[in-house]
Design an enzyme around this catalytic site. Structure first.
Site, PDB file in Angstrom:
ATOM      1  N   GLY A 155       0.977  -1.267  -0.137  1.00  0.00           N
ATOM      2  CA  GLY A 155      -0.028   0.011  -0.080  1.00  0.00           C
ATOM      3  C   GLY A 155       0.997   1.072  -0.057  1.00  0.00           C
ATOM      4  O   GLY A 155       2.111   1.130  -0.246  1.00  0.00           O
TER       5      GLY A 155
ATOM      6  N   GLY B  49       3.462   3.035   1.366  1.00  0.00           N
ATOM      7  CA  GLY B  49       4.411   2.847   2.400  1.00  0.00           C
ATOM      8  C   GLY B  49       5.199   3.951   2.766  1.00  0.00           C
ATOM      9  O   GLY B  49       5.826   3.981   3.818  1.00  0.00           O
ATOM     10  N   ARG B  50       5.552   4.801   1.910  1.00  0.00           N
ATOM     11  CA  ARG B  50       6.372   6.132   2.173  1.00  0.00           C
ATOM     12  C   ARG B  50       5.589   7.227   1.456  1.00  0.00           C
ATOM     13  O   ARG B  50       6.569   8.200   1.086  1.00  0.00           O
ATOM     14  CB  ARG B  50       7.728   5.621   1.811  1.00  0.00           C
ATOM     15  CG  ARG B  50       8.177   5.333   0.468  1.00  0.00           C
ATOM     16  CD  ARG B  50       9.577   5.490   0.001  1.00  0.00           C
ATOM     17  NE  ARG B  50      10.149   4.984  -1.098  1.00  0.00           N
ATOM     18  CZ  ARG B  50      11.091   5.014  -1.883  1.00  0.00           C
ATOM     19  NH1 ARG B  50      11.961   5.783  -1.183  1.00  0.00           N
ATOM     20  NH2 ARG B  50      11.435   4.594  -3.074  1.00  0.00           N
TER      21      ARG B  50
ATOM     22  N   LYS C 139       6.133  11.310  -1.617  1.00  0.00           N
ATOM     23  CA  LYS C 139       7.330  10.111  -1.766  1.00  0.00           C
ATOM     24  C   LYS C 139       8.460  10.440  -0.579  1.00  0.00           C
ATOM     25  O   LYS C 139       9.129  11.416  -0.669  1.00  0.00           O
ATOM     26  CB  LYS C 139       8.007  10.137  -3.160  1.00  0.00           C
ATOM     27  CG  LYS C 139       8.705   8.653  -3.123  1.00  0.00           C
ATOM     28  CD  LYS C 139       9.064   8.519  -4.429  1.00  0.00           C
ATOM     29  CE  LYS C 139       9.868   7.167  -5.066  1.00  0.00           C
ATOM     30  NZ  LYS C 139       9.984   7.062  -6.446  1.00  0.00           N
TER      31      LYS C 139
ATOM     32  N   ASP D 273      11.668   2.693   6.469  1.00  0.00           N
ATOM     33  CA  ASP D 273      11.578   3.860   7.180  1.00  0.00           C
ATOM     34  C   ASP D 273      10.780   4.975   6.590  1.00  0.00           C
ATOM     35  O   ASP D 273      10.771   6.201   7.169  1.00  0.00           O
ATOM     36  CB  ASP D 273      13.280   4.626   7.509  1.00  0.00           C
ATOM     37  CG  ASP D 273      13.879   4.816   6.276  1.00  0.00           C
ATOM     38  OD1 ASP D 273      13.212   4.896   5.176  1.00  0.00           O
ATOM     39  OD2 ASP D 273      15.332   5.072   6.112  1.00  0.00           O
TER      40      ASP D 273
ATOM     41  N   ARG E  94      -4.402   2.840  -8.752  1.00  0.00           N
ATOM     42  CA  ARG E  94      -3.773   1.873  -9.554  1.00  0.00           C
ATOM     43  C   ARG E  94      -4.536   0.736  -9.808  1.00  0.00           C
ATOM     44  O   ARG E  94      -5.550   0.379  -8.950  1.00  0.00           O
ATOM     45  CB  ARG E  94      -2.372   1.520  -8.705  1.00  0.00           C
ATOM     46  CG  ARG E  94      -1.772   2.778  -7.868  1.00  0.00           C
ATOM     47  CD  ARG E  94      -0.960   2.315  -6.516  1.00  0.00           C
ATOM     48  NE  ARG E  94      -0.617   3.479  -6.053  1.00  0.00           N
ATOM     49  CZ  ARG E  94       0.668   3.789  -5.861  1.00  0.00           C
ATOM     50  NH1 ARG E  94       1.698   2.893  -6.624  1.00  0.00           N
ATOM     51  NH2 ARG E  94       1.021   4.744  -5.324  1.00  0.00           N
TER      52      ARG E  94
ATOM     53  N   ASP F 234       0.967  -2.498  -9.263  1.00  0.00           N
ATOM     54  CA  ASP F 234       0.692  -1.265  -8.202  1.00  0.00           C
ATOM     55  C   ASP F 234       1.291   0.057  -8.918  1.00  0.00           C
ATOM     56  O   ASP F 234       1.351   1.099  -8.279  1.00  0.00           O
ATOM     57  CB  ASP F 234       1.008  -1.717  -6.999  1.00  0.00           C
ATOM     58  CG  ASP F 234       2.559  -2.100  -7.111  1.00  0.00           C
ATOM     59  OD1 ASP F 234       3.066  -3.123  -7.524  1.00  0.00           O
ATOM     60  OD2 ASP F 234       3.521  -1.423  -6.398  1.00  0.00           O
ATOM     61  N   ASN F 235       2.159  -0.247  -9.800  1.00  0.00           N
ATOM     62  CA  ASN F 235       2.657   0.868 -10.497  1.00  0.00           C
ATOM     63  C   ASN F 235       2.032   1.442 -11.882  1.00  0.00           C
ATOM     64  O   ASN F 235       2.548   2.356 -12.584  1.00  0.00           O
ATOM     65  CB  ASN F 235       4.252   0.822 -10.882  1.00  0.00           C
ATOM     66  CG  ASN F 235       5.047   1.029  -9.592  1.00  0.00           C
ATOM     67  OD1 ASN F 235       4.574   1.599  -8.758  1.00  0.00           O
ATOM     68  ND2 ASN F 235       6.165   0.322  -9.610  1.00  0.00           N
TER      69      ASN F 235
ATOM     70  N   ASP G 192       6.239   7.201 -10.506  1.00  0.00           N
ATOM     71  CA  ASP G 192       7.073   6.556  -9.533  1.00  0.00           C
ATOM     72  C   ASP G 192       8.106   6.174 -10.412  1.00  0.00           C
ATOM     73  O   ASP G 192       8.437   5.044 -10.621  1.00  0.00           O
ATOM     74  CB  ASP G 192       6.230   5.555  -8.864  1.00  0.00           C
ATOM     75  CG  ASP G 192       6.948   4.991  -7.768  1.00  0.00           C
ATOM     76  OD1 ASP G 192       7.833   5.555  -7.053  1.00  0.00           O
ATOM     77  OD2 ASP G 192       6.717   3.994  -7.157  1.00  0.00           O
TER      78      ASP G 192
END
Length: 463
Positions: free
Chosen positions: A88, A90-91, A111, A123, A184, A255-256, A265
């Protein structure tokens, strides 16, 4: 006149099944490294001063009348053909939605803005090098006419990041991108995975109304089929534009792939200097799944995954027919894209197909770099048999007979084309990493935009 700021957070109509509210990271520094004033003007944010840019695009304080808190979107996806239900945003997150001067609904997403429920062990941060690369990649694709997201803002954030694939510690950044939707194929995959049929219909309705500007009907099955047909056309155009640009995205996972067919992305992207079907971008793409020449296949495969999701709400045979016909759509799109980049007026039918075939033959001969060919032959100009004596180029000259048009922008008289190959990307980054010299980066962005002006209208402009 700058466009008026028109906030329109339509995503809230979908409801909480589609996203999770999150908090942005708190960064020790906010050093502006790139601000896209051109697009800020187009979406009504051109009057933002330096403090406002920091507040909204590094601290992520809400824009007026927009989302009160950032939203991490939920999705799944096939990653290198392996289904992953643990991903999902994530950053990154959706920060705001607004309309441009044409009325399109655009998303401001991030991003490197911190952890979310989908960060897993990561992270949630972005390296400054990754941010610089994304700006360069998006600018180059926009200039080449690819339907691409726009890098909107890049801030250096003052943290030291450890990464296994580059020297560490390395500098950190946060990027904001402007996109025509962040929905997406993977969003539909997640809903199908959990059997959420009504939410699939709700998302179809959202995409039709807000991303394609079409009025949904009361028949859910018709809506799903209509959306799928639109996505098939958009993804065919996307694949054709990648090939024509000589671009390798590197990670064409489901997902892209955006429902709008907009490219976004940019991680391990590269431009192939020559028309090399086996050229890969990602060091981890060991089998060349997303190599330059396999990108149409990859996008087609992702589209088939969307079809599988929609079989629960519409006719499977009709979906299959559209999937089967995608190859022909791609071929037609490739002809259009090649002729557009060459800069000659289209004539349609067999004349354009014959010209595209001759152009592909010249490209596939690999006698000259892609960018050099399009610089020298722009507008149908034949540089002459002394420079291009081979039979493949003489065939191209024959196919262009009677189709030459004047090109008057100074760019087309430059001694060398504006390219973006990996050695130049690394040199731009080296200047930043070693001397904090942003001159080469800024000069490159200016050069790319100059090329984009030449490709857009071929009008007289200052050198």
């Amino acid at each position: 006149m700058p466009a008026l700021y028109r906030p329109d957070p339509k995503i809230l109509e979908l409801g909480p099944d589609f996203y999770d509210p999150v908090e942005p990271a708190r960064f020790p520094k906010a050093i502006a490294r790139f601000q896209n004033h051109r697009w800020a003007d187009r979406v009504g944010l051109g009057d933002c001063d330096d403090a406002a840019w920091v507040a909204h695009f590094c601290r992520f304080e809400p824009l007026p009348g927009n989302l009160a808190e950032p939203l991490a979107l939920r999705y799944h996806g096939h990653q290198f053909r392996v289904y992953n239900p643990d991903i999902g945003d994530g950053r990154g997150f959706l920060f705001a939605q607004l309309r441009d001067g044409q009325g399109r609904l655009l998303d401001l997403g991030t991003k490197g803005s911190g952890t979310t429920p989908y960060s897993r062990t990561a992270d949630g941060r972005l390296t400054l090098k990754g941010g610089v690369r994304e700006v360069l990649g998006a600018e180059m694709l926009e200039a080449l006419g690819v339907n691409s997201s726009k890098s909107f803002a890049l801030f250096e954030t003052g943290e030291d990041l450890v990464r296994g694939d580059e020297p560490s510690p390395t500098r950190s950044a946060v990027l904001t991108r402007l996109s025509h939707g962040h929905i997406r194929i993977g969003a539909f995959q997640r809903l199908a995975y959990f059997g959420e049929t009504e939410n699939i219909n709700r998302l179809v309705h959202y995409c039709l109304a807000n991303l394609y500007g079409q009025q949904p009907s009361t028949a859910a099955a018709d809506n799903a089929l209509r959306l799928f047909d639109l996505v098939a056309g958009a993804t065919a155009n996307l694949a054709a534009s990648y090939m024509t640009a000589g671009f390798v995205h590197g990670v064409l996972n489901s997902d892209n792939i955006a429902i709008t067919g907009e490219s976004f992305d940019y991680g391990p992207w590269r431009f192939t200097p020559e028309w090399d079907a086996d050229f890969t971008a990602a060091y981890f793409d060991h089998h060349g799944l997303y190599a330059f020449g396999r990108q149409p296949e990859a996008i087609h495969w992702d589209l088939a995954q969307l079809a599988g999701c929609l079989t629960v709400v519409t006719d499977a045979s009709a979906l299959s027919e559209i999937v089967t016909g995608w190859g022909e759509r791609f071929e037609d799109a490739l002809v259009r894209a090649l002729i557009k980049r060459l800069g000659v007026p289209p004539r349609g039918g067999e004349q354009d197909r014959a010209l595209a075939a001759a152009l592909l033959g010249a490209l596939q001969s690999r006698e000259v770099a892609i960018d050099r060919l399009f610089l020298d032959w722009r507008g149908g100009r034949d540089p002459g048999a002394e420079r291009y004596p081979s039979p493949t180029f003489r065939a191209l000259a024959t196919a262009l007979a009677g189709r030459c048009v004047p090109v008057i922008h100074h760019y087309w008289s430059d001694p060398d084309p504006c390219s973006m190959h990996i050695d130049e990307v690394e040199a731009i980054w080296a200047a930043i990493a070693e001397r904090d010299d942003w001159g080469p980066f800024e000069n490159k962005v200016a050069a790319i935009r100059r090329m984009g002006e030449a490709m857009t209208n071929d009008v007289q402009a200052p050198a």
